[in-house]
Scaffold this motif. Structure first.
Motif, PDB file in Angstrom:
ATOM      1  N   PRO A  63      37.733 102.369  -7.906  1.00  0.00           N
ATOM      2  CA  PRO A  63      38.557 101.219  -7.520  1.00  0.00           C
ATOM      3  C   PRO A  63      38.795 101.233  -6.012  1.00  0.00           C
ATOM      4  CG  PRO A  63      39.495 102.379  -9.400  1.00  0.00           C
ATOM      5  CD  PRO A  63      38.429 103.264  -8.837  1.00  0.00           C
ATOM      6  N   VAL A  64      38.642 100.080  -5.361  1.00  0.00           N
ATOM      7  CA  VAL A  64      38.722 100.026  -3.899  1.00  0.00           C
ATOM      8  C   VAL A  64      39.798  99.070  -3.411  1.00  0.00           C
ATOM      9  CG1 VAL A  64      37.425  99.694  -1.761  1.00  0.00           C
ATOM     10  CG2 VAL A  64      36.244 100.497  -3.807  1.00  0.00           C
ATOM     11  N   LEU A  65      39.787  97.831  -3.931  1.00  0.00           N
ATOM     12  CA  LEU A  65      40.706  96.807  -3.453  1.00  0.00           C
ATOM     13  C   LEU A  65      41.394  96.109  -4.617  1.00  0.00           C
ATOM     14  CD1 LEU A  65      38.536  94.891  -0.781  1.00  0.00           C
ATOM     15  CD2 LEU A  65      40.134  96.770  -0.361  1.00  0.00           C
ATOM     16  N   SER A  66      42.578  95.587  -4.342  1.00  0.00           N
ATOM     17  CA  SER A  66      43.264  94.705  -5.274  1.00  0.00           C
ATOM     18  C   SER A  66      43.489  93.370  -4.582  1.00  0.00           C
ATOM     19  CB  SER A  66      44.601  95.305  -5.707  1.00  0.00           C
ATOM     20  OG  SER A  66      45.300  94.408  -6.558  1.00  0.00           O
ATOM     21  N   GLU A  67      43.150  92.283  -5.248  1.00  0.00           N
ATOM     22  CA  GLU A  67      43.340  90.942  -4.697  1.00  0.00           C
ATOM     23  C   GLU A  67      44.326  90.170  -5.574  1.00  0.00           C
ATOM     24  OE1 GLU A  67      39.420  89.239  -2.666  1.00  0.00           O
ATOM     25  OE2 GLU A  67      39.098  89.710  -4.762  1.00  0.00           O
ATOM     26  N   GLN A  68      45.284  89.502  -4.947  1.00  0.00           N
ATOM     27  CA  GLN A  68      46.216  88.670  -5.702  1.00  0.00           C
ATOM     28  C   GLN A  68      45.577  87.319  -5.986  1.00  0.00           C
ATOM     29  OE1 GLN A  68      50.103  88.123  -3.994  1.00  0.00           O
ATOM     30  NE2 GLN A  68      50.907  87.123  -5.830  1.00  0.00           N
ATOM     31  N   LEU A  69      45.739  86.845  -7.222  1.00  0.00           N
ATOM     32  CA  LEU A  69      45.235  85.536  -7.588  1.00  0.00           C
ATOM     33  C   LEU A  69      46.248  84.467  -7.211  1.00  0.00           C
ATOM     34  CD1 LEU A  69      43.608  86.108 -11.108  1.00  0.00           C
ATOM     35  CD2 LEU A  69      42.741  86.650  -8.830  1.00  0.00           C
ATOM     36  N   CYS A  70      45.741  83.348  -6.772  1.00  0.00           N
ATOM     37  CA  CYS A  70      46.577  82.215  -6.384  1.00  0.00           C
ATOM     38  C   CYS A  70      46.109  80.963  -7.114  1.00  0.00           C
ATOM     39  CB  CYS A  70      46.475  81.962  -4.873  1.00  0.00           C
ATOM     40  SG  CYS A  70      47.087  83.302  -3.840  1.00  0.00           S
ATOM     41  N   LEU A  71      47.035  80.027  -7.277  1.00  0.00           N
ATOM     42  CA  LEU A  71      46.638  78.706  -7.745  1.00  0.00           C
ATOM     43  C   LEU A  71      46.088  77.967  -6.536  1.00  0.00           C
ATOM     44  CD1 LEU A  71      46.721  76.722 -10.238  1.00  0.00           C
ATOM     45  CD2 LEU A  71      48.703  75.707  -9.085  1.00  0.00           C
ATOM     46  N   ILE A  72      44.822  77.621  -6.569  1.00  0.00           N
ATOM     47  CA  ILE A  72      44.168  76.942  -5.449  1.00  0.00           C
ATOM     48  C   ILE A  72      43.835  75.527  -5.883  1.00  0.00           C
ATOM     49  CG2 ILE A  72      42.232  76.986  -3.843  1.00  0.00           C
ATOM     50  CD1 ILE A  72      42.073  79.988  -4.218  1.00  0.00           C
ATOM     51  N   GLU A  73      44.247  74.567  -5.042  1.00  0.00           N
ATOM     52  CA  GLU A  73      44.126  73.155  -5.396  1.00  0.00           C
ATOM     53  C   GLU A  73      43.966  72.330  -4.130  1.00  0.00           C
ATOM     54  OE1 GLU A  73      47.819  72.172  -7.284  1.00  0.00           O
ATOM     55  OE2 GLU A  73      48.968  73.201  -5.735  1.00  0.00           O
ATOM     56  N   PRO A  74      43.624  71.058  -4.262  1.00  0.00           N
ATOM     57  CA  PRO A  74      43.554  70.200  -3.075  1.00  0.00           C
ATOM     58  C   PRO A  74      44.899  70.153  -2.360  1.00  0.00           C
ATOM     59  CG  PRO A  74      42.515  69.133  -4.961  1.00  0.00           C
ATOM     60  CD  PRO A  74      43.199  70.348  -5.490  1.00  0.00           C
ATOM     61  N   ALA A  75      44.860  70.122  -1.035  1.00  0.00           N
ATOM     62  CA  ALA A  75      46.099  70.107  -0.259  1.00  0.00           C
ATOM     63  C   ALA A  75      46.935  68.866  -0.541  1.00  0.00           C
ATOM     64  CB  ALA A  75      45.766  70.188   1.226  1.00  0.00           C
ATOM     65  N   SER A  76      46.291  67.818  -1.012  1.00  0.00           N
ATOM     66  CA  SER A  76      47.006  66.570  -1.290  1.00  0.00           C
ATOM     67  C   SER A  76      47.682  66.550  -2.655  1.00  0.00           C
ATOM     68  CB  SER A  76      46.027  65.389  -1.210  1.00  0.00           C
ATOM     69  OG  SER A  76      44.957  65.577  -2.141  1.00  0.00           O
ATOM     70  N   ALA A  77      47.439  67.568  -3.487  1.00  0.00           N
ATOM     71  CA  ALA A  77      48.016  67.597  -4.833  1.00  0.00           C
ATOM     72  C   ALA A  77      49.536  67.739  -4.749  1.00  0.00           C
ATOM     73  CB  ALA A  77      47.433  68.752  -5.636  1.00  0.00           C
ATOM     74  N   PRO A  78      50.276  67.048  -5.610  1.00  0.00           N
ATOM     75  CA  PRO A  78      51.739  67.171  -5.592  1.00  0.00           C
ATOM     76  C   PRO A  78      52.190  68.567  -5.988  1.00  0.00           C
ATOM     77  CG  PRO A  78      51.012  65.954  -7.530  1.00  0.00           C
ATOM     78  CD  PRO A  78      49.799  66.132  -6.667  1.00  0.00           C
ATOM     79  N   MET A  81      40.048  84.620  -0.716  1.00  0.00           N
ATOM     80  CA  MET A  81      38.943  84.918   0.175  1.00  0.00           C
ATOM     81  C   MET A  81      37.728  84.001   0.006  1.00  0.00           C
ATOM     82  SD  MET A  81      38.247  86.759   2.738  1.00  0.00           S
ATOM     83  CE  MET A  81      36.781  86.903   3.742  1.00  0.00           C
ATOM     84  N   PRO A  82      37.279  83.699  -1.219  1.00  0.00           N
ATOM     85  CA  PRO A  82      36.091  82.845  -1.340  1.00  0.00           C
ATOM     86  C   PRO A  82      36.280  81.432  -0.791  1.00  0.00           C
ATOM     87  CG  PRO A  82      36.553  83.991  -3.404  1.00  0.00           C
ATOM     88  CD  PRO A  82      37.738  84.194  -2.529  1.00  0.00           C
ATOM     89  N   LEU A  83      37.536  80.980  -0.678  1.00  0.00           N
ATOM     90  CA  LEU A  83      37.807  79.607  -0.235  1.00  0.00           C
ATOM     91  C   LEU A  83      38.692  79.597   1.008  1.00  0.00           C
ATOM     92  CD1 LEU A  83      38.506  78.214  -3.809  1.00  0.00           C
ATOM     93  CD2 LEU A  83      36.473  77.749  -2.427  1.00  0.00           C
ATOM     94  N   GLN A  84      38.744  80.717   1.737  1.00  0.00           N
ATOM     95  CA  GLN A  84      39.659  80.853   2.864  1.00  0.00           C
ATOM     96  C   GLN A  84      39.384  79.830   3.971  1.00  0.00           C
ATOM     97  OE1 GLN A  84      42.335  82.934   2.904  1.00  0.00           O
ATOM     98  NE2 GLN A  84      42.913  81.808   4.753  1.00  0.00           N
ATOM     99  N   ALA A  85      38.139  79.529   4.233  1.00  0.00           N
ATOM    100  CA  ALA A  85      37.810  78.579   5.299  1.00  0.00           C
ATOM    101  C   ALA A  85      38.408  77.211   5.014  1.00  0.00           C
ATOM    102  CB  ALA A  85      36.297  78.476   5.468  1.00  0.00           C
ATOM    103  N   ASP A  86      38.353  76.767   3.768  1.00  0.00           N
ATOM    104  CA  ASP A  86      38.905  75.458   3.409  1.00  0.00           C
ATOM    105  C   ASP A  86      40.430  75.485   3.384  1.00  0.00           C
ATOM    106  OD1 ASP A  86      36.398  74.024   2.904  1.00  0.00           O
ATOM    107  OD2 ASP A  86      36.164  75.460   1.281  1.00  0.00           O
ATOM    108  N   ILE A  87      40.995  76.639   3.059  1.00  0.00           N
ATOM    109  CA  ILE A  87      42.456  76.774   3.107  1.00  0.00           C
ATOM    110  C   ILE A  87      42.928  76.731   4.556  1.00  0.00           C
ATOM    111  CG2 ILE A  87      44.390  78.334   2.624  1.00  0.00           C
ATOM    112  CD1 ILE A  87      42.739  79.323   0.186  1.00  0.00           C
ATOM    113  N   ASP A  88      42.229  77.457   5.444  1.00  0.00           N
ATOM    114  CA  ASP A  88      42.576  77.440   6.867  1.00  0.00           C
ATOM    115  C   ASP A  88      42.430  76.047   7.471  1.00  0.00           C
ATOM    116  OD1 ASP A  88      43.130  80.139   6.813  1.00  0.00           O
ATOM    117  OD2 ASP A  88      41.167  80.745   7.597  1.00  0.00           O
ATOM    118  N   ALA A  89      41.451  75.288   6.969  1.00  0.00           N
ATOM    119  CA  ALA A  89      41.212  73.937   7.491  1.00  0.00           C
ATOM    120  C   ALA A  89      42.207  72.916   6.942  1.00  0.00           C
ATOM    121  CB  ALA A  89      39.788  73.506   7.169  1.00  0.00           C
ATOM    122  N   GLY A  90      43.080  73.344   6.011  1.00  0.00           N
ATOM    123  CA  GLY A  90      44.070  72.433   5.448  1.00  0.00           C
ATOM    124  C   GLY A  90      43.525  71.532   4.364  1.00  0.00           C
TER     125      GLY A  90
END
Length: 313
Positions: free
Chosen positions: A159-174, A246-255
């Motif tokens: 075992p090397v890393l632990s990643e927290q899961l997040c709910l990832i959705e469009p920024a425009s979602a309510p 991490m797999p979607l970090q670029a789109d999260i950073d871009a808003g």
């Protein structure tokens, strides 16, 4: 059964043509066909069926193929191990990465291997986690990053890393039904989700967490096991998912996308570097495994593997 027969069999399977396979392995077509006939006679089954488009594997051939690949790779490893030294590992290493971890690890690991072990030939393959587990068990690949969901029996696991899961959705979602900056597991599972098809990726982890908490299983509105297709779907406003960032970090950073952590307690997945517990590891394989662990740790410490914490040291 001879190694050359296995090489010829794999060459035909990969080429889909006896003629192309003969050119690939530099033997006469008649000699290749003769060796294949001997192999089929020894096995007592037909390995190929012929059609207008060439030759394809029979059901028996499909079952035999991964074993043939495994035997040939282990033979290559045995030769490389005999020739290598402790100071300079050499030989081929096939390393499997899940789709959701390849963007973080593939390029840094390739750079490190080239710099530190120039005589090691690293082959990276990207697959669904269920496929990686199967290929690791049969010896088609030598190493893999897998998610430690408690079902890794038969593997040597670090075992090397632990990643927290997040709910990832469009920024425009309510933000309906949310409290503060996190979601409870119950709130996250109540959302209509797009998840990898079972038993791949985070799906078993999420289902196990729901069962342990006495909650209904996730509301899955679509099964998508491809990160690229999932990303397109999220950006089109067609759903939400539970993943590390991490797999979607670029789109999260871009808003374009928004990530909301789940917890407490946090919903996490553990990434482990794995190899078969029953197949000997070559010197090159051992060196790459250790380097993969060190590279993952370094990426975590430097903040380049976003949303991860180290489990080593």
């Amino acid at each position: 059964m001879e190694l050359r027969q296995l090489r010829y069999f794999v060459a035909i399977a990969d080429s889909g043509s006896v003629t192309k396979a003969a050119e690939r392995v530099f033997v006469a077509q008649s000699a290749l066909s003769h060796q294949l006939a001997q192999l089929e006679a020894e096995l007592g089954v037909s390995l190929f069926e012929r059609s207008r488009r060439g030759v394809g594997l029979t059901e028996a051939g499909q079952r035999f193929f991964p074993h043939a690949v495994s035997i040939l790779r282990q033979a290559e490893e045995a030769v490389a191990s005999a020739r290598s030294t402790r100071q300079e590992p050499e030989g081929p290493v096939v390393f499997g990465l899940p789709h959701s971890a390849s963007s973080a690890l593939a390029l840094p690991l390739m750079r490190e291997v080239r710099q530190r072990f120039p005589r090691v030939t690293l082959e990276l393959t990207e697959e669904l986690t269920g496929n990686l587990s199967r290929q690791l068990r049969t010896g088609q690949i030598q190493l893999a990053v897998l998610f430690d969901d408690g079902q890794l029996g038969g593997f040597s696991v670090t075992p090397v890393l632990s990643e927290q899961l997040c709910l990832i959705e469009p920024a425009s979602a309510p933000r309906t039904g949310r409290r503060g900056r996190t979601l409870t597991l119950q709130q996250a599972l109540a959302q209509p989700l797009i998840l990898p098809a079972s038993p791949h990726g985070v799906r078993p982890i999420i289902e196990a967490a729901a069962a342990a908490a006495g909650l209904p299983p996730p509301r899955v509105e679509a099964d998508i096991s491809s990160i690229s297709i999932l990303r397109t779907t999220l950006l089109a406003g067609l759903g939400r998912t539970l993943l590390p960032v991490m797999p979607l970090q670029a789109d999260i950073d871009a808003g374009l996308l928004r990530a909301t952590p789940v917890g407490p307690p946090p919903l996490e997945r553990v990434l482990a570097v794995c190899s078969s517990a029953h197949i000997p590891r070559s010197t090159a394989c051992q060196a790459v495994a250790a380097l993969a662990v060190a590279t993952m740790q370094q990426l975590c410490r430097q903040g380049q593997w976003v949303g991860a914490r180290s489990l080593v040291g």
